[in-house]
Design an enzyme around this catalytic site. Structure first.
Site, PDB file in Angstrom:
ATOM      1  N   ASP A   1      29.642  54.013 115.467  1.00 19.74           N
ATOM      2  CA  ASP A   1      29.787  53.043 116.201  1.00 19.74           C
ATOM      3  C   ASP A   1      28.642  52.043 116.708  1.00 19.74           C
ATOM      4  O   ASP A   1      27.678  52.789 116.876  1.00 19.74           O
ATOM      5  CB  ASP A   1      30.156  53.890 117.688  1.00 19.74           C
ATOM      6  CG  ASP A   1      31.777  54.779 117.582  1.00 19.74           C
ATOM      7  OD1 ASP A   1      32.320  54.769 116.449  1.00 19.74           O
ATOM      8  OD2 ASP A   1      31.940  55.307 118.450  1.00 19.74           O
TER       9      ASP A   1
ATOM     10  N   ASP B   1      44.601  54.952 122.133  1.00 18.74           N
ATOM     11  CA  ASP B   1      43.531  55.641 122.975  1.00 18.74           C
ATOM     12  C   ASP B   1      44.198  56.282 124.328  1.00 18.74           C
ATOM     13  O   ASP B   1      44.558  55.004 125.168  1.00 18.74           O
ATOM     14  CB  ASP B   1      42.484  54.751 123.106  1.00 18.74           C
ATOM     15  CG  ASP B   1      41.953  54.176 121.741  1.00 18.74           C
ATOM     16  OD1 ASP B   1      41.793  54.676 120.830  1.00 18.74           O
ATOM     17  OD2 ASP B   1      41.189  52.934 121.588  1.00 18.74           O
TER      18      ASP B   1
END
Length: 241
Positions: A10, A129
């Protein structure tokens, strides 16, 4: 059944990071993202999950760094973060991404998303998500849509794969959201990739048990960066050893 390990890289402001529950002001930094990616590849990973967090949050991007990882490392790369229009989609694909994940656009631009999943097939996955029954967008900063309705729409559009994250446990090392994973698996015959909360090899074994229901891979970030286990150890567990 053997599951695939996807170490997470990330990227925020040029650094490899891991957020806690998706919150930008709660993050751990782990140095240069290309170095981090190479570390996981050198350890034996065959896939990487690379997320441009700045693009996901809508304040800049790390496209050049993502492109370096995709082009320089001899593995399959799944790219996520800020894929919301034809330009960003093509940039990721032309850089050499094996697969791209659509997140926010799946909720806010459903017509475009549905057309893309129909056109690109296996090269596109959709990120789900979730906090409880609600899906989150814009780097998990906005709630947007219920799970049942969104998955039903994506199934009708022909979505080939889902990346499922329980936002409430992501980055916390508190264990994966097994109930959410099983719920999504019960809603689709398509493969599911698990993300969020993995802290131990026992967590990986628990996810492996869901392979019979459709889970095909696991994204692991913080646990690898913090040395809770190695890539080799994780891959052995996911291979059923």
């Amino acid at each position: 059944m053997s599951l695939t390990l996807l170490p997470a890289v990330d990227i925020s402001d040029g650094h490899a990071v891991q957020l806690v529950q998706g919150e930008a002001d709660r993050k751990r930094q782990y140095g240069d993202p290309v170095t981090a990616a190479k570390r996981w590849v050198d350890a034996g990973a065959q896939w990487l999950h690379v997320v441009d967090l700045d693009a996901a949050f809508g304040h800049g991007d790390n496209a050049a760094t993502v492109a370096r990882i995709v082009s320089e490392l001899p593995v399959q790369v799944e790219v996520s973060g800020g894929i919301r229009d034809d330009a960003s989609l093509q940039r990721a694909l032309e850089a050499g991404a094996a697969r791209v994940n659509i997140g926010t656009a799946a909720l806010e631009n459903p017509a475009w998303c549905d057309a893309v999943v129909a056109a690109y097939g296996e090269r596109v996955a959709v990120s789900l998500d979730a906090r409880g029954d609600t899906l989150s967008a814009h780097g998990w900063t906005r709630d947007h849509g219920g799970i049942d309705d969104v998955v039903a729409r994506l199934e009708a559009a022909g979505c080939r794969r889902y990346v499922v994250t329980d936002v409430t446990v992501d980055g916390t090392l508190s264990g994966p959201g097994l109930a959410l994973l099983r719920r999504i698996c019960d809603m689709t015959p398509r493969p599911v990739i698990a993300s969020g909360g993995v802290a131990t090899l026992e967590d990986l074994r628990a996810i492996t048990e869901l392979g019979r229901y459709g889970v095909e891979g696991v994204i692991v970030g913080t646990a690898l960066y913090e040395g809770k286990f190695t890539v080799a150890q994780a891959m052995r567990v996911l291979e059923g050893q």
